[in-house]
Design an enzyme around this catalytic site. Sequence first.
Site, PDB file in Angstrom:
ATOM      1  NE  ARG A  78       2.424  24.529  -2.004  1.00  0.00           N
ATOM      2  CZ  ARG A  78       1.427  25.324  -1.730  1.00  0.00           C
ATOM      3  NH1 ARG A  78       1.171  25.664  -0.505  1.00  0.00           N
ATOM      4  NH2 ARG A  78       0.660  25.779  -2.699  1.00  0.00           N
ATOM      5  CB  THR A  79       7.913  20.771  -3.925  1.00  0.00           C
ATOM      6  OG1 THR A  79       6.715  20.408  -3.241  1.00  0.00           O
ATOM      7  CG2 THR A  79       8.924  19.656  -3.757  1.00  0.00           C
TER       8      THR A  79
ATOM      9  CE  LYS B 129      15.356  21.887 -29.555  1.00  0.00           C
ATOM     10  NZ  LYS B 129      16.812  22.068 -29.411  1.00  0.00           N
TER      11      LYS B 129
ATOM     12  NE  ARG C 176       6.430  17.925  -7.718  1.00  0.00           N
ATOM     13  CZ  ARG C 176       5.601  18.545  -6.899  1.00  0.00           C
ATOM     14  NH1 ARG C 176       4.706  19.377  -7.370  1.00  0.00           N
ATOM     15  NH2 ARG C 176       5.669  18.338  -5.604  1.00  0.00           N
TER      16      ARG C 176
ATOM     17  CG  HIS D  61       5.606  14.684  -2.535  1.00  0.00           C
ATOM     18  ND1 HIS D  61       6.910  15.162  -2.448  1.00  0.00           N
ATOM     19  CD2 HIS D  61       4.813  15.782  -2.687  1.00  0.00           C
ATOM     20  CE1 HIS D  61       6.886  16.477  -2.552  1.00  0.00           C
ATOM     21  NE2 HIS D  61       5.640  16.873  -2.702  1.00  0.00           N
TER      22      HIS D  61
HETATM   23  C1  NCD Z   1       1.680  17.927  -3.317  1.00  0.00           C
HETATM   24  C2  NCD Z   1       2.100  17.367  -4.646  1.00  0.00           C
HETATM   25  O1  NCD Z   1       2.324  18.107  -5.595  1.00  0.00           O
HETATM   26  O2  NCD Z   1       2.161  16.182  -4.690  1.00  0.00           O
HETATM   27  N1  NCD Z   1       1.957  19.265  -3.118  1.00  0.00           N
HETATM   28  C3  NCD Z   1       3.185  19.617  -2.717  1.00  0.00           C
HETATM   29  O3  NCD Z   1       4.183  19.118  -3.184  1.00  0.00           O
HETATM   30  N2  NCD Z   1       3.234  20.507  -1.724  1.00  0.00           N
HETATM   31  C4  NCD Z   1       0.327  17.599  -2.951  1.00  0.00           C
HETATM   32  C5  NCD Z   1      -0.704  17.762  -3.965  1.00  0.00           C
HETATM   33  O4  NCD Z   1      -0.518  18.380  -4.998  1.00  0.00           O
HETATM   34  O5  NCD Z   1      -1.767  17.226  -3.711  1.00  0.00           O
END
Ligand code: NCD
Length: 312
Positions: free
Chosen positions: A58-59, A86, A108, A136
């Site tokens: 989703r993100t 690599k 991320r 986050h």
């Molecule tokens: C979160 C994440 O990946 O930190 N999910 C997200 O981004 N929607 C929350 C989680 O994984 O717990």
Amino acid sequence: MQSTFTELVSLDKTKMSIVEDILTLADKYKENVKKGVYPLKRLEGKKVANLFFEPSTRTRLSFESAAKNMGASVLSFDTKSSSVVKGESLKDTVKNVEALGVDCLIIRHSLAGAPARAATAVNIPVINAGDGCHQHPTQGLLDIFTLRQELGKNLKGVKFLLVGDLRFSRVTRSLLSLLNPLGVEVWAAAPPTLLPAGLEKMGVRVRKDFENALKEADVVYMLRIQKERQQGGLFPSLKEYASIYGLNEKRMDLLNDNVIVLHPGPVNIGVEMTGAVMDHPRTLIQKQVENGVFVRMAILDLLLKGGSCNNG
Ligand code: NCD
């Protein structure tokens, strides 16, 4: 709108005036997009790179959708087929992506601090899309946006119950950076092994009586059990965890009529909540996802265009 917003790495380093700018602009974009008006020329010619070193549905798609709603192009990156395998360093990777003429990096990473490190290596804005157990920021912002949509702008005194894996949760840390300054009353219910040390100092009241806390809460925020970050042995079994801290239909009956149930996703169905609770009208997970796009549009606008708020 202010002009000193140059990166979004951690909400504890973000001024509340910037948070307000983001939420106000997100509101405007939500209204416009609902009317079918997309600011397709706003980021025309801009390039955004999604660098996800850790899995995400989703993100990643939400950032992509936000960028495309505004006319930007999106470069995506898959760790498994990149030079990271690599041994290319993070610094090298981000410098090379910058050299491709990219205007913004969305990162991320499983290591806390990676987006901050990347931000020191490049001269373009970096957005943290989740780093290890650290922060986050866009999730925290979209959650506050969702609360304001449901409860009104003033969240002072709202009783907000966080349930579950606070210890490994970057979402928790980002939320706390916002909930405290907004005057929200934050409670936590979880097995003691999943509570980080010093929680009271972070302004959180630990509730040992989970079901009483459920009866009194205005917002119940269920956190994902972060199986990938645990060494194991922090609670006897997922089944036992679910029986003590899971939301099921019986526990939904304890909640007050206007309560809001949130979860950042992905849900471990049958652990944090049952499928029936996910479909319950008070559970707003789909709204969180929907709102995430507007909040990310606002962030991209503010970082790349200064957020003067007009279409086109
Ligand atoms: C979160 C994440 O990946 O930190 N999910 C997200 O981004 N929607 C929350 C989680 O994984 O717990």
